[in-house]
Every structure is written in structure tokens, then in C-alpha cells.
Design a protein around this motif. Structure first.
Motif, PDB file in Angstrom:
ATOM      1  N   ARG A  60     -27.179  20.470  52.107  1.00 28.95           N
ATOM      2  CA  ARG A  60     -27.317  20.098  53.526  1.00 28.95           C
ATOM      3  C   ARG A  60     -26.930  18.634  53.760  1.00 28.95           C
ATOM      4  NH1 ARG A  60     -27.204  24.990  55.328  1.00 28.95           N
ATOM      5  NH2 ARG A  60     -29.140  26.109  55.383  1.00 28.95           N
ATOM      6  N   GLU A  61     -27.406  17.740  52.870  1.00 28.68           N
ATOM      7  CA  GLU A  61     -27.084  16.322  53.023  1.00 28.68           C
ATOM      8  C   GLU A  61     -25.596  16.064  52.799  1.00 28.68           C
ATOM      9  OE1 GLU A  61     -29.722  14.228  50.377  1.00 28.68           O
ATOM     10  OE2 GLU A  61     -31.493  14.865  51.518  1.00 28.68           O
ATOM     11  N   ALA A  62     -24.998  16.746  51.823  1.00 27.72           N
ATOM     12  CA  ALA A  62     -23.569  16.586  51.561  1.00 27.72           C
ATOM     13  C   ALA A  62     -22.751  17.020  52.779  1.00 27.72           C
ATOM     14  CB  ALA A  62     -23.165  17.397  50.327  1.00 27.72           C
ATOM     15  N   MET A  63     -23.160  18.107  53.404  1.00 33.82           N
ATOM     16  CA  MET A  63     -22.461  18.567  54.614  1.00 33.82           C
ATOM     17  C   MET A  63     -22.629  17.551  55.746  1.00 33.82           C
ATOM     18  SD  MET A  63     -20.767  21.359  54.255  1.00 33.82           S
ATOM     19  CE  MET A  63     -20.510  21.798  55.977  1.00 33.82           C
ATOM     20  N   ALA A  64     -23.806  16.965  55.854  1.00 29.88           N
ATOM     21  CA  ALA A  64     -24.079  16.019  56.942  1.00 29.88           C
ATOM     22  C   ALA A  64     -23.189  14.783  56.862  1.00 29.88           C
ATOM     23  CB  ALA A  64     -25.549  15.613  56.920  1.00 29.88           C
ATOM     24  N   VAL A  65     -22.779  14.412  55.652  1.00 31.79           N
ATOM     25  CA  VAL A  65     -21.921  13.227  55.504  1.00 31.79           C
ATOM     26  C   VAL A  65     -20.483  13.609  55.136  1.00 31.79           C
ATOM     27  CG1 VAL A  65     -23.796  11.617  55.011  1.00 31.79           C
ATOM     28  CG2 VAL A  65     -22.713  12.840  53.129  1.00 31.79           C
ATOM     29  N   ASP A  66     -20.100  14.850  55.420  1.00 28.91           N
ATOM     30  CA  ASP A  66     -18.720  15.340  55.273  1.00 28.91           C
ATOM     31  C   ASP A  66     -18.170  15.291  53.852  1.00 28.91           C
ATOM     32  OD1 ASP A  66     -18.457  16.024  57.952  1.00 28.91           O
ATOM     33  OD2 ASP A  66     -17.812  14.007  58.515  1.00 28.91           O
ATOM     34  N   LEU A  67     -19.001  15.556  52.846  1.00 27.21           N
ATOM     35  CA  LEU A  67     -18.495  15.642  51.477  1.00 27.21           C
ATOM     36  C   LEU A  67     -17.870  17.013  51.284  1.00 27.21           C
ATOM     37  CD1 LEU A  67     -21.392  13.985  49.449  1.00 27.21           C
ATOM     38  CD2 LEU A  67     -19.417  12.913  50.535  1.00 27.21           C
ATOM     39  N   ARG A  68     -16.834  17.075  50.457  1.00 29.76           N
ATOM     40  CA  ARG A  68     -16.162  18.353  50.211  1.00 29.76           C
ATOM     41  C   ARG A  68     -16.393  18.885  48.809  1.00 29.76           C
ATOM     42  NH1 ARG A  68     -11.942  20.560  52.813  1.00 29.76           N
ATOM     43  NH2 ARG A  68     -12.723  22.354  51.719  1.00 29.76           N
ATOM     44  N   THR A  69     -16.391  17.995  47.797  1.00 27.84           N
ATOM     45  CA  THR A  69     -16.533  18.446  46.418  1.00 27.84           C
ATOM     46  C   THR A  69     -17.695  17.708  45.761  1.00 27.84           C
ATOM     47  OG1 THR A  69     -14.139  18.738  46.335  1.00 27.84           O
ATOM     48  CG2 THR A  69     -15.318  18.853  44.250  1.00 27.84           C
ATOM     49  N   VAL A  70     -18.666  18.478  45.297  1.00 24.82           N
ATOM     50  CA  VAL A  70     -19.844  17.908  44.643  1.00 24.82           C
ATOM     51  C   VAL A  70     -20.046  18.622  43.308  1.00 24.82           C
ATOM     52  CG1 VAL A  70     -20.940  17.267  46.843  1.00 24.82           C
ATOM     53  CG2 VAL A  70     -21.434  19.501  45.821  1.00 24.82           C
ATOM     54  N   MET A  71     -20.908  18.072  42.492  1.00 22.44           N
ATOM     55  CA  MET A  71     -21.197  18.699  41.205  1.00 22.44           C
ATOM     56  C   MET A  71     -22.703  18.864  41.061  1.00 22.44           C
ATOM     57  SD  MET A  71     -20.323  17.807  37.192  1.00 22.44           S
ATOM     58  CE  MET A  71     -19.420  16.423  37.613  1.00 22.44           C
ATOM     59  N   ILE A  72     -23.098  19.999  40.505  1.00 19.23           N
ATOM     60  CA  ILE A  72     -24.495  20.252  40.181  1.00 19.23           C
ATOM     61  C   ILE A  72     -24.580  20.457  38.675  1.00 19.23           C
ATOM     62  CG2 ILE A  72     -26.480  21.770  40.487  1.00 19.23           C
ATOM     63  CD1 ILE A  72     -25.367  22.456  43.269  1.00 19.23           C
ATOM     64  N   LEU A  88      -9.853  23.219  41.845  1.00 19.69           N
ATOM     65  CA  LEU A  88     -11.294  23.026  41.699  1.00 19.69           C
ATOM     66  C   LEU A  88     -11.709  23.337  40.260  1.00 19.69           C
ATOM     67  CD1 LEU A  88     -14.074  22.483  43.107  1.00 19.69           C
ATOM     68  CD2 LEU A  88     -14.242  24.974  43.355  1.00 19.69           C
ATOM     69  N   LYS A  89     -11.249  24.486  39.726  1.00 20.69           N
ATOM     70  CA  LYS A  89     -11.594  24.889  38.367  1.00 20.69           C
ATOM     71  C   LYS A  89     -11.103  23.882  37.330  1.00 20.69           C
ATOM     72  CE  LYS A  89     -10.581  29.111  37.296  1.00 20.69           C
ATOM     73  NZ  LYS A  89     -10.061  30.476  37.212  1.00 20.69           N
ATOM     74  N   GLN A  90      -9.975  23.250  37.606  1.00 16.37           N
ATOM     75  CA  GLN A  90      -9.406  22.284  36.681  1.00 16.37           C
ATOM     76  C   GLN A  90     -10.031  20.898  36.820  1.00 16.37           C
ATOM     77  OE1 GLN A  90      -5.265  22.648  37.746  1.00 16.37           O
ATOM     78  NE2 GLN A  90      -4.955  24.426  36.410  1.00 16.37           N
ATOM     79  N   GLY A  91     -10.944  20.739  37.773  1.00 16.36           N
ATOM     80  CA  GLY A  91     -11.609  19.455  37.966  1.00 16.36           C
ATOM     81  C   GLY A  91     -10.718  18.392  38.564  1.00 16.36           C
ATOM     82  N   LYS A  92      -9.738  18.801  39.363  1.00 15.83           N
ATOM     83  CA  LYS A  92      -8.758  17.854  39.910  1.00 15.83           C
ATOM     84  C   LYS A  92      -9.188  17.236  41.243  1.00 15.83           C
ATOM     85  CE  LYS A  92      -4.808  19.495  37.385  1.00 15.83           C
ATOM     86  NZ  LYS A  92      -3.441  19.961  37.428  1.00 15.83           N
ATOM     87  N   TYR A  93     -10.310  17.680  41.800  1.00 16.15           N
ATOM     88  CA  TYR A  93     -10.820  17.053  43.027  1.00 16.15           C
ATOM     89  C   TYR A  93     -11.849  15.996  42.651  1.00 16.15           C
ATOM     90  CZ  TYR A  93      -8.638  20.819  45.709  1.00 16.15           C
ATOM     91  OH  TYR A  93      -7.735  21.680  46.260  1.00 16.15           O
ATOM     92  N   ALA A  94     -11.840  14.899  43.392  1.00 12.71           N
ATOM     93  CA  ALA A  94     -12.812  13.826  43.133  1.00 12.71           C
ATOM     94  C   ALA A  94     -14.223  14.339  43.424  1.00 12.71           C
ATOM     95  CB  ALA A  94     -12.495  12.622  44.015  1.00 12.71           C
TER      96      ALA A  94
END
Length: 193
Positions: free
Chosen positions: A112-124, A82-88
Motif C-alpha cells: 500500500r505504501e509503495a503504491m502511495a509513492v508510485d513505486l513500480r518494482t520492489v523486493m520482498i 523482471l525475472k532477470q532482475g533488470k529493473y531497479a
């Protein structure tokens, strides 16, 4: 005695008080597993509906401070990737030019919306905050405060330079029950061959 009082006494003559049954005071066991689970579900349902992220004043971080958080149970190798940015990156939220109150609502709804559509890795993308007159990174500080409060967030880390560096954060979300079951099914099929 006044006329009203005398009239009242005449009308009430022969009236007897109602008989009431004695009631038994039943003491519930508040620690039995069923009631504990019911309270937990009610609290979770309330938490899921309203934004509980605080907008009160918090200590500000340095604009170049690198964020890092890992919940117990997240494997070191997973966190390192995750720290290395290797997840899409499956979704992105940009908070530039938002107030703390606006950002609070956006972050809460985004997760909440990301969880509802089963996303695992997001960026803020929160920005570094180095142009802030106070000298601290306001939105970055709140992100660092808010994300650990959200049970859906398993880990987060400041992004790699090509993704915004200290001005953005990778966020790993909890796997949904549906995705966990899909993985179990996929693994079971793989073992059967």
C-alpha cells in the motif's frame, strides 16, 4: 373484568385507529450501471482500509521452489526483464524472523505504501525456510499465496542469486493513474518535436 381492564376500556372509548397511507413498493434496479459502480467503489474502499490477507493454513512449498506469477496483460518482455532482475529495486521489505501474522501486516502495508509513492518494482525477502522443522518454506508459501490476491501486484518472480535467489521475490506493482498520465504527456511531447 379487573379494575385495570375496566379503566382501560373507559379511557379508550371513542378512540379510532390512525389512518395509514398505502405505500407503493418501489423495486430498484440493482443492475443499473450507477448502482453497480457505487457498490464497486464501496468494496474497493473497504478493501483498501483493512488487511484481507489470510493467515489460515496453506500448503507449504519446497524451500528451493522458484516463485513466478504474471497477471494477464503484462507483456512477456516486461516479465522476462523482471525475472532477470533488470529493473531497479525501489524498496525492500525483509520478513526474516517474523510470524505469519506479522508478515501479513508488513506485506499489506508495504505494498500500500509503495503504491502511495508510485513505486513500480520492489523486493520482498522472505527467506528460503530450509531450517524450518516442518520441511516447508512457510513465509515463502504465504507470499506466493498473498501477492496474487492483491490487485496492485502485476507480477512477481523469485530473485536472481545476487539478490537472494529463492529466498527473495521481485514484485512489479501496477502503475498509478498519475504515472500513466505522465507517460502519456511525455510521449505526446516527444511526438510533437
Amino acid at each position: 373484568m379487573s379494575d385495570d381492564e375496566r379503566l382501560f376500556d373507559e379511557e379508550m372509548a371513542g378512540v379510532k385507529p390512525l389512518q395509514t397511507e398505502q405505500r407503493v413498493n418501489i423495486k430498484r434496479n440493482v443492475n443499473d450501471p450507477a448502482s453497480v459502480e457505487a457498490r464497486r467503489q464501496a468494496a474497493t474502499a473497504r478493501e483498501g482500509k483493512r488487511n484481507f490477507l489470510t493467515t489460515s493454513e496453506i500448503p507449504l512449498l519446497d524451500p528451493y521452489y522458484l516463485l513466478e506469477y504474471r497477471r494477464e496483460g503484462v507483456q512477456h518482455g516486461v516479465f522476462r526483464k523482471l525475472k532477470q532482475g533488470k529493473y531497479a529495486i525501489e524498496a525492500r521489505l525483509d520478513l526474516h524472523k517474523m510470524t505469519v501474522e506479522q508478515a501479513s501486516k508488513q506485506v499489506f502495508e508495504f505494498i500500500r505504501e509503495a503504491m502511495a509513492v508510485d513505486l513500480r518494482t520492489v523486493m520482498i525477502v522472505h527467506g528460503r525456510g530450509h531450517r524450518n522443522a516442518s520441511g516447508g518454506a512457510v513465509l515463502k508459501s504465504y507470499i506466493n499465496h498473498w501477492l496474487p490476491e492483491m490487485s496492485e501486484v502485476q507480477a512477481f518472480s523469485s530473485a536472481q542469486p545476487q539478490h537472494g535467489g529463492a529466498g527473495a521475490v521481485y514484485v512489479m506493482l501496477r502503475k498509478s493513474e498519475r504515472k500513466k498520465q505522465e507517460n502519456r504527456d511525455r510521449l505526446a511531447r516527444g511526438r510533437g518535436n
